[in-house]
Motif scaffolding. Sequence first.
Motif, PDB file in Angstrom:
ATOM      1  N   GLY A 388       0.932  -0.811  -0.200  1.00 35.35           N
ATOM      2  CA  GLY A 388       0.079  -0.412   0.147  1.00 35.35           C
ATOM      3  C   GLY A 388       0.935   1.224   0.175  1.00 35.35           C
ATOM      4  N   THR A 389       2.138   1.333   0.121  1.00 34.30           N
ATOM      5  CA  THR A 389       2.945   2.104   0.413  1.00 34.30           C
ATOM      6  C   THR A 389       3.408   3.246  -1.247  1.00 34.30           C
ATOM      7  N   VAL A 390       2.625   2.607  -2.317  1.00 35.84           N
ATOM      8  CA  VAL A 390       2.661   2.789  -3.580  1.00 35.84           C
ATOM      9  C   VAL A 390       1.858   3.442  -3.661  1.00 35.84           C
ATOM     10  N   ALA A 391       1.144   3.024  -3.347  1.00 33.91           N
ATOM     11  CA  ALA A 391      -0.557   3.686  -3.140  1.00 33.91           C
ATOM     12  C   ALA A 391      -0.491   4.740  -2.615  1.00 33.91           C
ATOM     13  N   MET A 392      -0.302   5.093  -1.267  1.00 33.22           N
ATOM     14  CA  MET A 392      -0.274   5.977  -0.789  1.00 33.22           C
ATOM     15  C   MET A 392       0.627   7.638  -1.077  1.00 33.22           C
ATOM     16  N   ALA A 393       1.876   7.269  -1.365  1.00 34.34           N
ATOM     17  CA  ALA A 393       3.014   7.881  -2.751  1.00 34.34           C
ATOM     18  C   ALA A 393       1.971   8.944  -3.410  1.00 34.34           C
ATOM     19  N   LEU A 394       0.542   7.958  -4.913  1.00 32.64           N
ATOM     20  CA  LEU A 394      -0.193   8.481  -4.777  1.00 32.64           C
ATOM     21  C   LEU A 394      -0.978   9.416  -4.702  1.00 32.64           C
ATOM     22  N   TYR A 414      -3.761  -7.071   4.793  1.00 31.87           N
ATOM     23  CA  TYR A 414      -3.022  -7.611   4.786  1.00 31.87           C
ATOM     24  C   TYR A 414      -1.014  -8.089   3.850  1.00 31.87           C
ATOM     25  N   GLU A 415      -0.523  -6.673   4.571  1.00 30.32           N
ATOM     26  CA  GLU A 415       0.758  -5.086   3.910  1.00 30.32           C
ATOM     27  C   GLU A 415       1.365  -6.078   4.080  1.00 30.32           C
ATOM     28  N   TRP A 416       2.865  -5.613   2.854  1.00 26.68           N
ATOM     29  CA  TRP A 416       4.051  -6.210   3.993  1.00 26.68           C
ATOM     30  C   TRP A 416       4.983  -5.041   4.444  1.00 26.68           C
ATOM     31  N   ARG A 417       4.730  -3.768   4.758  1.00 26.20           N
ATOM     32  CA  ARG A 417       5.159  -2.572   4.812  1.00 26.20           C
ATOM     33  C   ARG A 417       4.208  -2.049   6.045  1.00 26.20           C
ATOM     34  N   GLN A 418       3.639  -2.825   7.078  1.00 22.14           N
ATOM     35  CA  GLN A 418       2.581  -2.759   7.762  1.00 22.14           C
ATOM     36  C   GLN A 418       2.486  -1.373   9.076  1.00 22.14           C
ATOM     37  N   GLN A 419       3.498  -1.500   9.043  1.00 28.88           N
ATOM     38  CA  GLN A 419       4.299   0.239  10.257  1.00 28.88           C
ATOM     39  C   GLN A 419       4.545   1.314   9.064  1.00 28.88           C
ATOM     40  N   LEU A 421       3.084   1.984   6.087  1.00 33.79           N
ATOM     41  CA  LEU A 421       1.671   2.237   5.694  1.00 33.79           C
ATOM     42  C   LEU A 421       1.022   3.413   6.262  1.00 33.79           C
ATOM     43  N   PHE A 422       0.753   2.559   7.949  1.00 39.16           N
ATOM     44  CA  PHE A 422      -0.162   3.247   8.312  1.00 39.16           C
ATOM     45  C   PHE A 422       0.201   4.488  10.063  1.00 39.16           C
ATOM     46  N   ASP A 423       1.807   4.159   9.642  1.00 39.45           N
ATOM     47  CA  ASP A 423       1.706   5.923  10.028  1.00 39.45           C
ATOM     48  C   ASP A 423       1.677   6.906   9.197  1.00 39.45           C
ATOM     49  N   SER A 424       1.735   6.615   7.412  1.00 38.08           N
ATOM     50  CA  SER A 424       1.456   7.571   6.832  1.00 38.08           C
ATOM     51  C   SER A 424      -0.332   8.022   6.568  1.00 38.08           C
ATOM     52  N   MET A 425      -1.072   6.854   6.878  1.00 39.16           N
ATOM     53  CA  MET A 425      -2.546   6.293   6.812  1.00 39.16           C
ATOM     54  C   MET A 425      -3.213   7.713   8.187  1.00 39.16           C
ATOM     55  N   ALA A 426      -2.236   7.281   9.469  1.00 43.11           N
ATOM     56  CA  ALA A 426      -2.669   8.344  10.679  1.00 43.11           C
ATOM     57  C   ALA A 426      -1.957   9.570  10.406  1.00 43.11           C
ATOM     58  N   ALA A 427      -0.867  10.437   9.768  1.00 41.12           N
ATOM     59  CA  ALA A 427      -1.155  11.590   9.479  1.00 41.12           C
ATOM     60  C   ALA A 427      -1.921  11.732   8.192  1.00 41.12           C
ATOM     61  N   PHE A 457      -6.382   1.347  13.558  1.00 45.10           N
ATOM     62  CA  PHE A 457      -7.625   2.154  13.561  1.00 45.10           C
ATOM     63  C   PHE A 457      -8.465   2.246  14.094  1.00 45.10           C
ATOM     64  N   LYS A 458      -8.488   1.589  15.219  1.00 43.80           N
ATOM     65  CA  LYS A 458      -9.917   1.249  16.872  1.00 43.80           C
ATOM     66  C   LYS A 458      -9.209   2.711  16.864  1.00 43.80           C
ATOM     67  N   ASP A 459      -8.533   2.487  17.383  1.00 44.25           N
ATOM     68  CA  ASP A 459      -7.605   3.700  18.605  1.00 44.25           C
ATOM     69  C   ASP A 459      -7.200   4.788  17.949  1.00 44.25           C
ATOM     70  N   LEU A 460      -7.322   5.109  16.172  1.00 43.48           N
ATOM     71  CA  LEU A 460      -6.594   5.892  15.895  1.00 43.48           C
ATOM     72  C   LEU A 460      -8.602   7.034  15.696  1.00 43.48           C
TER      73      LEU A 460
END
Length: 481
Positions: A388-394, A414-419, A421-427, A457-460
């Motif tokens: 998902g990090t490649v999608a976040m970059a777009l 179910y991601e390869w680089r989950q932490q 990706l989550f950090d960028s989603m939280a941002a 996501f629930k904690d966020l």
Amino acid sequence: MTEQNTGHGPGGAADAPDPDDNRRQVLYWRLLARLFDHEEQPALESASLAVVEDIGLPPALLDPGASVGSVVQRHPELAAEFDGLMTPEPEEDGGRDRAAEVRRAALASKVLLNVFASGSGTVTAEQLARWQSDAEWFERALGCRPGELRGGRGGAGRAAAGGGTGVGPTGTGVGGPLPDLSRLIPAIGPELGSIEAGLVKRMRLREVLADPALAARLTPSMSLIEQLLRDKDNLSGVALANAKALIRRYVDEVTEVLRTQVEKSTVGELDRSVPPKRVFRNLDIDRTIWKNLTNWDPEGERLYVDRLYYRHTSRKTTPQRLIVVVDQSGSMVDSMVNCTILASIFAGLPKVDVHLIAYDTQALDLTPWAHDPFETLLRTKLGGGTDGTVAMALAQPKIAEPRNTVVVWISDFYEWRQQELFDSMAAVHRSGAKFIPVGSVTSSGRGSVNPWFRERFKDLGAPVISGHIKKLVHELKTFLT
């Protein structure tokens, strides 16, 4: 000594067996035998035939090769009996109607066997079409609209009765009344989809598509569309043209259903700052009469109107940016199809700027085709891994005004680089944009979500939406109106 139940009545004589209970038991034993054993049981078959003829039903109900539709075509009076056949029936004042229960058991056995005893070996286009027709009759028997449990084409339909997860019969034993299968609707939908997917996989689909006559017999469904999208790069000529026609048919049918849901959900508040349009269809007759009552002439019995009043029809709309990011890996096909169609519908709404991104280990910006789900789906490449990090970059550069932006991210996470990706989603969430994580956007509502992401996501404060596509429509409505 403890008293034992000997089956004797108050007078000590054995209770005579009820003939209708025996008939119903014969039909149920045949149903179970047929479901779990491919070998025909002659004794059960002959006994069931005698029961069916005795209660005035056609013997074709026992023919495994006859579809429910063909039986109804020859005996139109049975159509009404199949509708709602497996929904709860109110009990009569005089108790159970055992004769009616036998009739329902015979009809239900036909539907259940045709749907769940799908056989083995290669499947033809005609066999798939017949199964799909029988599945529609099964859905109708459960009180649903045809296609509702297997795909998004059936519309809203009825809700499942109760929240139980097990069959709740009103009687006991194989000879008891027909169980209330409507309680199992949430589980039955995915099971039907699984059976249909198995039938499609057993087809020689490329051979069927190459023959226009055979291809014309196919009824588009999510399982069939999935296979077509996976195999589209291997098709050419007539086969490719027929595949595209089937995809187009399915897209158009689902679009019609979803557009109705969106239109019902995206009506904003009346904007009274905008003067009402002074046209006849907006004329408020009741208010006009009320406001001019002081001009009533009792002698001439006439009302003189000084001013006309009109209804407000303009509604408040705010320009919004909707960014839809869809995981196109193999486990998310249903969501990919549904969300592509949903994005195209929102793209057609005034003042909604829609962007569409699909990804697996690479990301693809599908925004130029977001208005046309058919063209979008033809550009997808289903399958592969997930990053998902490649999608976040777009997606991130598209968030120009966070408080005016909603980001819908559809994935099982179910991601390869989950932490990372989550950090960028939280941002994105902290920036003020509305971030909506979606675990599944399917017609059945079935889908798994990585529990690691679900908890974070629930904690966020942005819990994962997972279920029917109508949930996402409702969530988007609250932001876009």
